[in-house]
Design a protein around this motif. Sequence first.
Motif, short mmCIF file in Angstrom:
data_model
loop_
_atom_site.label_atom_id
_atom_site.label_comp_id
_atom_site.label_asym_id
_atom_site.label_seq_id
_atom_site.Cartn_x
_atom_site.Cartn_y
_atom_site.Cartn_z
N ILE A 154 0.86 -1.18 0.00
CA ILE A 154 0.00 0.00 0.00
C ILE A 154 0.90 1.23 0.00
CG2 ILE A 154 -1.77 1.31 1.23
CD1 ILE A 154 -2.57 -1.30 2.63
N SER A 155 0.63 2.17 -0.91
CA SER A 155 1.34 3.44 -0.91
C SER A 155 0.54 4.46 -0.11
CB SER A 155 1.53 3.94 -2.35
OG SER A 155 2.34 3.05 -3.09
N VAL A 156 1.23 5.19 0.75
CA VAL A 156 0.57 6.13 1.66
C VAL A 156 1.25 7.49 1.55
CG1 VAL A 156 -0.12 6.61 4.04
CG2 VAL A 156 0.04 4.23 3.24
N VAL A 157 0.53 8.48 1.07
CA VAL A 157 1.07 9.84 0.99
C VAL A 157 1.39 10.34 2.40
CG1 VAL A 157 0.58 12.22 0.31
CG2 VAL A 157 -0.15 10.33 -1.15
N LYS A 158 2.59 10.89 2.55
CA LYS A 158 3.09 11.34 3.85
C LYS A 158 3.15 10.20 4.86
CE LYS A 158 1.61 16.14 3.25
NZ LYS A 158 2.96 16.59 2.84
N GLY A 159 3.38 9.01 4.35
CA GLY A 159 3.49 7.85 5.23
C GLY A 159 4.62 7.97 6.23
N ASP A 160 5.66 8.75 5.88
CA ASP A 160 6.79 8.89 6.80
C ASP A 160 6.44 9.66 8.06
OD1 ASP A 160 6.51 11.31 5.48
OD2 ASP A 160 8.55 11.35 4.68
N SER A 161 5.30 10.34 8.07
CA SER A 161 4.86 11.03 9.29
C SER A 161 3.61 10.40 9.89
CB SER A 161 4.60 12.51 9.01
OG SER A 161 3.57 12.67 8.06
N LYS A 162 3.15 9.28 9.32
CA LYS A 162 1.93 8.63 9.79
C LYS A 162 2.15 7.20 10.27
CE LYS A 162 -0.95 11.10 6.41
NZ LYS A 162 -1.84 10.92 5.23
N ILE A 163 3.17 6.53 9.74
CA ILE A 163 3.32 5.10 9.96
C ILE A 163 4.69 4.84 10.56
CG2 ILE A 163 3.34 2.83 8.84
CD1 ILE A 163 1.71 4.18 6.54
N LEU A 164 4.71 4.16 11.68
CA LEU A 164 5.96 3.93 12.41
C LEU A 164 7.01 3.26 11.54
CD1 LEU A 164 4.44 2.68 15.78
CD2 LEU A 164 5.56 4.88 15.39
N GLU A 165 6.63 2.23 10.81
CA GLU A 165 7.59 1.50 9.99
C GLU A 165 8.18 2.38 8.89
OE1 GLU A 165 4.80 -1.57 11.71
OE2 GLU A 165 4.59 0.41 10.82
N VAL A 166 7.35 3.23 8.31
CA VAL A 166 7.83 4.10 7.23
C VAL A 166 8.71 5.21 7.81
CG1 VAL A 166 7.16 5.58 5.31
CG2 VAL A 166 5.80 3.56 5.84
N SER A 167 8.36 5.72 8.97
CA SER A 167 9.21 6.69 9.64
C SER A 167 10.59 6.11 9.91
CB SER A 167 8.58 7.15 10.96
OG SER A 167 7.40 7.86 10.73
N ALA A 168 10.62 4.88 10.40
CA ALA A 168 11.89 4.22 10.66
C ALA A 168 12.69 4.07 9.37
CB ALA A 168 11.65 2.85 11.30
N ALA A 169 12.01 3.71 8.29
CA ALA A 169 12.70 3.57 7.00
C ALA A 169 13.24 4.91 6.52
CB ALA A 169 11.75 2.99 5.96
N SER A 170 12.49 5.99 6.74
CA SER A 170 12.95 7.31 6.31
C SER A 170 14.22 7.71 7.05
CB SER A 170 11.85 8.36 6.51
OG SER A 170 11.72 8.76 7.85
N ILE A 171 14.31 7.35 8.32
CA ILE A 171 15.49 7.67 9.13
C ILE A 171 16.70 6.88 8.66
CG2 ILE A 171 16.47 7.46 11.45
CD1 ILE A 171 13.53 8.02 12.47
N VAL A 172 16.52 5.59 8.45
CA VAL A 172 17.64 4.73 8.03
C VAL A 172 18.13 5.13 6.64
CG1 VAL A 172 18.29 2.37 7.43
CG2 VAL A 172 16.99 2.81 9.52
N ALA A 173 17.21 5.43 5.73
CA ALA A 173 17.61 5.86 4.39
C ALA A 173 18.35 7.19 4.44
CB ALA A 173 16.39 5.97 3.48
N LYS A 174 17.85 8.13 5.22
CA LYS A 174 18.46 9.45 5.32
C LYS A 174 19.86 9.39 5.91
CE LYS A 174 18.84 14.01 5.87
NZ LYS A 174 19.35 14.84 4.75
N VAL A 175 20.02 8.68 7.01
CA VAL A 175 21.34 8.59 7.65
C VAL A 175 22.32 7.87 6.74
CG1 VAL A 175 22.63 7.62 9.59
CG2 VAL A 175 20.43 8.74 10.00
N THR A 176 21.87 6.80 6.08
CA THR A 176 22.74 6.06 5.17
C THR A 176 23.23 6.94 4.03
OG1 THR A 176 21.64 3.97 5.71
CG2 THR A 176 22.89 4.06 3.64
#
Length: 207
Positions: free
Chosen positions: A130-152
């Motif tokens: 499922i694609s979720v607009v602004k999922g990085d601020s709504k879904i814990l798993e997507v937020s975690a992914a955004s952090i790992v991708a950004k730091v990497t």
Amino acid sequence: MATRKETAIFPPFIYPEGYRFIAGVDEVGCGSLVGDVVAAAIVLDSNNSIEGLNDSKRLSNKKRLMLFREIQRKSLAWAIGRSSPREIDELNIFRATMIAMQRAVFALSVRPDLVLIDGNKGPKLSMDSISVVKGDSKILEVSAASIVAKVTRDQDMQELDKLYPEFGFAKHKGYPTKAHLAVLKEKGVIDQYRKKFKPVRTRLSLE
């Protein structure tokens, strides 16, 4: 303690029922002129909560790094997928990003039943997604992914900065800031640039 389905940190998101392992996916670097586009996929452990997850852009660098280490330590599985500058030039940035996301998901040591993807479009996968607009601020798993991708990806830029300190990659991360465009015009194009992105293409036409 906040649970996956009920948290005060995030706007309401109703998780579909019947899935055991849920992965979140996000990417970083689509708008950069240089380096890989980096995607991360994360399967969190509902019995090992991580406080403070949020869209990586809303966090300080210090907080992102702290959470990055905690996510690595506490998640059931995490993985990185990439597409290179050459792939980006050959395929276009959208297709290359979809491939990076696929690579991240398929690199997970735990196969997810459901993948939640930040944005309005996601890659073709062999499991439900499922694609979720602004999922990085709504879904814990997507937020975690955004952090790992950004730091990497930030770490990638720091390494590139050591090789080419005059370009300032550690500061602008390859994005087309005024300072970056000025040094690109002065110094020229190195191999890690995405040759078909307009500012780079324009600079190459002068050589």
